[in-house]
Design a protein around this motif. Structure first.
Motif, mmCIF file in Angstrom:
data_model
loop_
_atom_site.group_PDB
_atom_site.id
_atom_site.type_symbol
_atom_site.label_atom_id
_atom_site.label_comp_id
_atom_site.label_asym_id
_atom_site.label_seq_id
_atom_site.Cartn_x
_atom_site.Cartn_y
_atom_site.Cartn_z
ATOM 1 N N THR A 184 0.839 -1.193 0.000
ATOM 2 C CA THR A 184 0.000 0.000 0.000
ATOM 3 C C THR A 184 0.879 1.249 0.000
ATOM 4 O O THR A 184 2.035 1.209 0.417
ATOM 5 N N ASN A 207 0.378 3.646 1.929
ATOM 6 C CA ASN A 207 0.459 4.110 3.313
ATOM 7 C C ASN A 207 1.828 3.842 3.932
ATOM 8 O O ASN A 207 2.305 4.631 4.746
ATOM 9 N N GLY A 216 4.058 6.840 5.160
ATOM 10 C CA GLY A 216 4.450 6.850 6.570
ATOM 11 C C GLY A 216 5.952 6.970 6.756
ATOM 12 O O GLY A 216 6.427 7.718 7.618
#
Length: 86
Positions: free
Chosen positions: A39, A41, A45
């Motif tokens: 992902t 993310n 992050g």
């Protein structure tokens, strides 16, 4: 003519912080995701964490959030991405 091989203290600090970031954030993320983040993310992050740690894109100009380090310093920092876990 003598060649100075002493590392700039600012570059040395950036190298230390980059190594710490790779050991403490990147390697654990790679282990957690078995080397493949599925992902966006994960990438987002890690980029946010790198910015917070002050080690995001050291080779990029300061106007883009980097440190504008010299090419030789950037090459040394790139070598840190091959660190083994402690």
């Amino acid at each position: 003519m003598a060649v100075g091989l002493t590392q700039d203290p600012v570059a040395a600090d950036l190298a230390r912080r980059t190594a710490d970031f790779v050991r403490n954030m990147v390697i654990p993320a790679e282990e957690q995701h078995r080397g493949v983040a599925r992902t966006e993310n994960v990438r987002i992050g890690l980029q946010r964490a790198a910015k917070d740690a002050g080690v995001f894109a050291p080779h990029v100009g300061t106007e883009f959030g980097g440190h504008a380090v010299a090419p030789l310093t950037a090459a040394g920092l790139r070598a840190l991405t091959h660190l083994e876990p402690r």
